[in-house]
Scaffold this motif. Sequence first.
Motif, PDB file in Angstrom:
ATOM      1  N   PRO A  58      30.431  60.279  50.320  1.00  0.00           N
ATOM      2  CA  PRO A  58      29.996  60.583  51.483  1.00  0.00           C
ATOM      3  C   PRO A  58      30.760  61.778  51.836  1.00  0.00           C
ATOM      4  CG  PRO A  58      31.280  58.735  51.800  1.00  0.00           C
ATOM      5  CD  PRO A  58      31.145  58.880  50.364  1.00  0.00           C
ATOM      6  N   PHE A  59      31.070  62.928  51.181  1.00  0.00           N
ATOM      7  CA  PHE A  59      31.676  64.058  51.360  1.00  0.00           C
ATOM      8  C   PHE A  59      31.041  64.755  52.580  1.00  0.00           C
ATOM      9  CE2 PHE A  59      33.633  63.503  47.199  1.00  0.00           C
ATOM     10  CZ  PHE A  59      35.087  63.519  47.476  1.00  0.00           C
ATOM     11  N   ALA A  60      29.485  64.822  52.673  1.00  0.00           N
ATOM     12  CA  ALA A  60      28.750  65.828  53.517  1.00  0.00           C
ATOM     13  C   ALA A  60      28.983  64.863  54.887  1.00  0.00           C
ATOM     14  CB  ALA A  60      27.475  65.804  53.218  1.00  0.00           C
ATOM     15  N   LEU A  61      29.079  63.504  55.065  1.00  0.00           N
ATOM     16  CA  LEU A  61      29.235  62.615  56.137  1.00  0.00           C
ATOM     17  C   LEU A  61      30.621  63.208  56.680  1.00  0.00           C
ATOM     18  CD1 LEU A  61      28.408  60.880  58.602  1.00  0.00           C
ATOM     19  CD2 LEU A  61      29.090  59.001  56.947  1.00  0.00           C
ATOM     20  N   CYS A  62      31.599  62.857  55.742  1.00  0.00           N
ATOM     21  CA  CYS A  62      33.097  63.440  56.491  1.00  0.00           C
ATOM     22  C   CYS A  62      33.254  64.920  56.760  1.00  0.00           C
ATOM     23  CB  CYS A  62      33.819  63.134  54.885  1.00  0.00           C
ATOM     24  SG  CYS A  62      34.211  61.698  54.284  1.00  0.00           S
ATOM     25  N   GLY A  63      32.539  65.709  56.300  1.00  0.00           N
ATOM     26  CA  GLY A  63      32.589  67.087  56.808  1.00  0.00           C
ATOM     27  C   GLY A  63      32.024  67.238  58.173  1.00  0.00           C
ATOM     28  N   ILE A  64      30.810  66.346  58.379  1.00  0.00           N
ATOM     29  CA  ILE A  64      30.200  66.463  59.582  1.00  0.00           C
ATOM     30  C   ILE A  64      31.379  65.730  60.860  1.00  0.00           C
ATOM     31  CG2 ILE A  64      28.456  65.452  61.332  1.00  0.00           C
ATOM     32  CD1 ILE A  64      26.505  65.635  58.593  1.00  0.00           C
ATOM     33  N   LEU A  65      31.917  64.786  60.358  1.00  0.00           N
ATOM     34  CA  LEU A  65      32.936  64.102  61.074  1.00  0.00           C
ATOM     35  C   LEU A  65      33.886  65.254  61.724  1.00  0.00           C
ATOM     36  CD1 LEU A  65      32.752  60.369  59.870  1.00  0.00           C
ATOM     37  CD2 LEU A  65      31.650  61.173  61.886  1.00  0.00           C
ATOM     38  N   LEU A  66      34.480  65.728  60.746  1.00  0.00           N
ATOM     39  CA  LEU A  66      35.573  66.672  60.736  1.00  0.00           C
ATOM     40  C   LEU A  66      35.113  67.635  61.831  1.00  0.00           C
ATOM     41  CD1 LEU A  66      37.141  66.907  57.250  1.00  0.00           C
ATOM     42  CD2 LEU A  66      37.897  65.591  59.300  1.00  0.00           C
ATOM     43  N   VAL A  67      34.025  68.246  61.438  1.00  0.00           N
ATOM     44  CA  VAL A  67      33.368  69.517  62.532  1.00  0.00           C
ATOM     45  C   VAL A  67      33.202  68.859  63.975  1.00  0.00           C
ATOM     46  CG1 VAL A  67      31.641  70.779  62.903  1.00  0.00           C
ATOM     47  CG2 VAL A  67      32.281  70.609  60.625  1.00  0.00           C
ATOM     48  N   ALA A  68      33.035  67.675  63.785  1.00  0.00           N
ATOM     49  CA  ALA A  68      32.667  67.224  65.394  1.00  0.00           C
ATOM     50  C   ALA A  68      33.952  66.808  65.970  1.00  0.00           C
ATOM     51  CB  ALA A  68      31.764  65.768  65.459  1.00  0.00           C
ATOM     52  N   ASP A  69      34.968  66.657  65.254  1.00  0.00           N
ATOM     53  CA  ASP A  69      36.362  66.277  65.924  1.00  0.00           C
ATOM     54  C   ASP A  69      37.095  67.405  66.055  1.00  0.00           C
ATOM     55  OD1 ASP A  69      38.753  65.323  66.270  1.00  0.00           O
ATOM     56  OD2 ASP A  69      39.519  64.975  64.335  1.00  0.00           O
TER      57      ASP A  69
END
Length: 209
Positions: A58-69
């Motif tokens: 789930p790298f794409a999901l991790c990227g989305i979470l980092l951007v949201a943070d």
Amino acid sequence: MVLLSSKTLIQAHALFLFVLAVYLTKSPSIVTESDVVFMIGEVLQIDAAPSLSRPQSPFALCGILLVADALVDLIIVAKIPRVNELVAMVQAARNQSAIPMSSAMQNPFAARLASLYSEIWTLLSAARFCLFFVVSFFIYQSKPDAWGVDAARRVGGYGSVETTSGLDQLKNRVVFTYGFMEMMFWLWIFITLREERQEIAARFVEREE
């Protein structure tokens, strides 16, 4: 004297999260195979999780979470006035209206607004430090049987089935390195905020005198 303000550090951290999110989405191998991750994993003897190299990771999901943070941090730091900015506003009002500085600063609303930025980021930095400390310590100290590994995996033999839990996917060098870096960063922010509060308090005392 603080070399880098807390606002500068938070903005730099948000930029780092944006860059990390791009790499996790486009080229995750650059992150998982980086020298920092390798050296920390070797020194602390933390295994590299093979699951991180799978296409379905789930790298794409991790990227989305980092951007949201990162966006949340940027919004908070932009919308909440910093103590230094409030002091400058009070000083400008004092010069225009000839109101004594001590009287202006005795305003409960002004005093509360002056401490809002520091209180919020102190709470966030302390909470995030504790969170990433728990994650890093959990990864470092946990034994294999604590991560949901079935006994058949250790014994082997005919009919053995390898079962892992969701926590087993968390125990790897990449997550530990990220958690450790976040822990150190938020500790830095916490110390910086405390130094800024001390400088502002000393400035108030000097101006009132």
